[in-house]
Scaffold this motif. Structure first.
Motif, PDB file in Angstrom:
ATOM      1  N   UNK A 160      -8.683  -3.006   1.824  1.00 54.71           N
ATOM      2  CA  UNK A 160      -8.903  -2.745   0.403  1.00 54.71           C
ATOM      3  C   UNK A 160     -10.098  -1.843   0.175  1.00 54.71           C
ATOM      4  N   UNK A 161     -11.173  -2.075   0.945  1.00 54.44           N
ATOM      5  CA  UNK A 161     -12.366  -1.245   0.825  1.00 54.44           C
ATOM      6  C   UNK A 161     -12.085   0.199   1.233  1.00 54.44           C
ATOM      7  N   UNK A 162     -11.338   0.378   2.333  1.00 54.38           N
ATOM      8  CA  UNK A 162     -11.037   1.728   2.812  1.00 54.38           C
ATOM      9  C   UNK A 162     -10.197   2.505   1.801  1.00 54.38           C
ATOM     10  N   UNK A 163      -9.208   1.851   1.205  1.00 50.75           N
ATOM     11  CA  UNK A 163      -8.353   2.536   0.227  1.00 50.75           C
ATOM     12  C   UNK A 163      -9.159   2.912  -1.011  1.00 50.75           C
ATOM     13  N   UNK A 194      -6.738   7.513   3.605  1.00 51.02           N
ATOM     14  CA  UNK A 194      -7.886   6.692   3.992  1.00 51.02           C
ATOM     15  C   UNK A 194      -8.135   6.713   5.492  1.00 51.02           C
ATOM     16  N   UNK A 195      -7.238   7.324   6.251  1.00 53.32           N
ATOM     17  CA  UNK A 195      -7.416   7.388   7.701  1.00 53.32           C
ATOM     18  C   UNK A 195      -6.508   6.474   8.479  1.00 53.32           C
ATOM     19  N   UNK A 196      -5.549   5.827   7.790  1.00 54.18           N
ATOM     20  CA  UNK A 196      -4.638   4.926   8.476  1.00 54.18           C
ATOM     21  C   UNK A 196      -5.325   3.621   8.866  1.00 54.18           C
ATOM     22  N   UNK A 197      -4.571   2.744   9.496  1.00 55.07           N
ATOM     23  CA  UNK A 197      -5.157   1.455   9.876  1.00 55.07           C
ATOM     24  C   UNK A 197      -6.202   1.612  10.964  1.00 55.07           C
ATOM     25  N   UNK A 209       0.840  -1.191   0.000  1.00 53.30           N
ATOM     26  CA  UNK A 209       0.000   0.000   0.000  1.00 53.30           C
ATOM     27  C   UNK A 209       0.880   1.248   0.000  1.00 53.30           C
ATOM     28  N   UNK A 210       0.493   2.221  -0.782  1.00 53.58           N
ATOM     29  CA  UNK A 210       1.206   3.493  -0.814  1.00 53.58           C
ATOM     30  C   UNK A 210       0.955   4.220   0.506  1.00 53.58           C
ATOM     31  N   UNK A 211       2.016   4.697   1.146  1.00 58.83           N
ATOM     32  CA  UNK A 211       1.871   5.292   2.476  1.00 58.83           C
ATOM     33  C   UNK A 211       0.923   6.482   2.448  1.00 58.83           C
ATOM     34  N   UNK A 212       1.038   7.330   1.439  1.00 56.02           N
ATOM     35  CA  UNK A 212       0.160   8.509   1.385  1.00 56.02           C
ATOM     36  C   UNK A 212      -1.300   8.112   1.186  1.00 56.02           C
ATOM     37  N   UNK A 262     -12.463   3.364  -1.258  1.00 53.63           N
ATOM     38  CA  UNK A 262     -13.450   4.403  -0.935  1.00 53.63           C
ATOM     39  C   UNK A 262     -12.808   5.779  -0.840  1.00 53.63           C
ATOM     40  N   UNK A 263     -11.533   5.808  -0.485  1.00 51.16           N
ATOM     41  CA  UNK A 263     -10.831   7.087  -0.389  1.00 51.16           C
ATOM     42  C   UNK A 263     -10.294   7.552  -1.735  1.00 51.16           C
ATOM     43  N   UNK A 264     -10.684   6.861  -2.801  1.00 51.66           N
ATOM     44  CA  UNK A 264     -10.278   7.278  -4.141  1.00 51.66           C
ATOM     45  C   UNK A 264      -9.034   6.592  -4.654  1.00 51.66           C
ATOM     46  N   UNK A 265      -8.525   5.596  -3.927  1.00 52.17           N
ATOM     47  CA  UNK A 265      -7.319   4.917  -4.353  1.00 52.17           C
ATOM     48  C   UNK A 265      -7.574   3.868  -5.421  1.00 52.17           C
ATOM     49  N   UNK A 266      -6.574   3.596  -6.217  1.00 54.39           N
ATOM     50  CA  UNK A 266      -6.639   2.544  -7.223  1.00 54.39           C
ATOM     51  C   UNK A 266      -6.064   1.275  -6.626  1.00 54.39           C
ATOM     52  N   UNK A 267      -6.831   0.208  -6.672  1.00 51.89           N
ATOM     53  CA  UNK A 267      -6.382  -1.033  -6.058  1.00 51.89           C
ATOM     54  C   UNK A 267      -6.350  -2.143  -7.095  1.00 51.89           C
ATOM     55  N   UNK A 268      -5.543  -3.169  -6.803  1.00 55.92           N
ATOM     56  CA  UNK A 268      -5.440  -4.331  -7.697  1.00 55.92           C
ATOM     57  C   UNK A 268      -5.211  -5.571  -6.839  1.00 55.92           C
TER      58      UNK A 268
END
Length: 392
Positions: A242-245, A225-228, A217-220, A247-253
């Motif tokens: 994965x859901x939190x990242x 996303x609010x951290x762990x 996961x990218x630190x920024x 929902x915060x607009x992140x691209x996941x794979x």
């Protein structure tokens, strides 16, 4: 007979939908890029390994992290989460002399007991994140996961090239024992049906997930996303992250691990049925959001989708009803065909795909037992800790 015929027909329509319209969940070709893109120079990565009583497997997994061939700056942080089996001491012994050999440096730390409202693993992850300082990427990987020497470079290279915020690999689980061979491929198959990888990877889709054994996961993005802390009470922490990242607009794979030569493999053994049963039962009811209504629907759905066809085939043969028997056979064949790629992914004979209804029956039992455990106050019990349902 007529009622069973209609039930089996509905099951067949369900399988047609699942096969053609459910994100091609049954395919096993969603993998890391090959050839792997090289990571950019100067990138930094912290590897966080939460570990609670993991001495049995650590000797096979931790050295693979310390031996990573990574061109940038990397460090491993093993978070010893209150182990009583010498996990931290073993990690220190495994690290002896590694730094002098130019390997990835190791820090062993301990977070103390989690406060109320936190699951132990997520508390350990938070402690690890606080310990790493400023880095570009964080790799969360479980203590039972062994990595190929280029694993870290491949992950970072692909994530940087495609501007991802989270890249997760579903580790290849062990299939050495009879029960592992029956249950493990079905476990990954069912996970893929719940969270079709192609839909997870589509930015416009609301489906999100990750596989906790290996999550880069990218630190920024994690901070955005609010951290762990946003998943502090999560039992199924990987899907929640994965859901939190996303929902915060992140691209996941999310991808499947490659073959043995480029592995991300679990080395944890599950020698008996009870071991696999507990692995699933500890979190199955949490996956249903602790809802008895969803449990009832799941039981009925599993029976309709996986058991109607075998029952129809047997009843049709015994009752001399060729139409029912042929329909049951056709639906069972379609169901098995979707399972063949996963069976072959685990290097098992394709004929074992016909055992999917048996595996589904076992998973049905595990799910019901998970709910019973919750009703008895045991909740999600794991390594001496029990987590009740989160407060609404």
């Amino acid at each position: 007979m007529d009622v069973l015929l209609w039930i089996t027909a509905v099951s067949g329509l369900g399988w047609l939908y699942l096969t053609l319209c459910h994100g091609w969940f049954w395919r096993t070709d969603v993998r890391l890029a090959d050839p792997a893109p090289p990571p950019p120079g100067g990138v930094s990565v912290a590897v966080i390994v939460p570990a609670r009583d993991e001495a049995e497997v650590l000797g096979d997994s931790l050295p693979t992290l310390l031996a990573q061939d990574f061109p940038g700056r990397a460090e491993v942080f093993l978070v010893d989460d209150g182990s009583t089996d010498g996990t931290g001491e073993l990690a220190a012994r495994l690290d002896t002399g590694q730094g002098a050999a130019g390997r990835v440096p190791l820090t062993v730390t301990t977070p103390g007991e989690p406060p109320a409202g936190w699951t132990g693993k997520v508390w350990a992850l938070r402690h690890g994140v606080e310990a790493v300082g400023e880095v570009d990427w964080i790799l969360f990987t479980d203590a039972d996961i062994a990595h190929a020497p280029d694993s870290l470079a491949r992950l970072v290279g692909e994530a940087e090239r495609d501007r991802l915020d989270l890249l997760s690999v579903m580790a290849r689980l062990r299939t050495h024992t009879r029960w592992e061979k029956l249950i493990v491929p079905a476990f990954v198959y069912f996970f893929g049906k719940l969270f079709p990888f192609r839909r997870v990877n589509r930015p416009t889709s609301r489906v999100a997930a990750a596989a906790g054994g290996c999550v880069l996961v990218r630190r920024t993005a994690l901070e955005r996303a609010g951290g762990v802390a946003v998943i502090r009470d999560a039992v199924i922490d990987d899907v929640s992250l994965g859901t939190a990242i996303k929902r915060a607009g992140g691209r996941i794979r999310l991808v499947l691990a490659d073959g043995p030569e480029r592995h991300v493999d679990s080395v944890r053994p599950y020698p008996a049925l009870a071991d696999l049963w507990n692995m699933v039962a500890r979190s199955a009811f949490a996956q249903l959001r602790h809802s008895w209504l969803l449990l009832a629907g799941t039981v009925l759905g599993l029976a309709l989708v996986y058991l109607a066809a075998p029952v129809a085939l047997v009843v049709g043969i015994v009752g001399a009803d060729p139409a029912l028997a042929l329909l049951g056979l056709a639906v069972w064949a379609l169901m098995s065909a979707t399972y063949v790629p996963m069976v072959r992914y685990y290097a098992r004979p394709a004929v074992e795909a016909v055992l999917l209804p048996l595996a589904a029956t076992l998973y049905l039992g595990m799910t019901v037992h998970s709910a019973v455990r919750h009703a008895r106050g045991r909740g999600a019990a794991w390594k001496g800790r029990t987590y009740p349902a989160p407060a609404d």
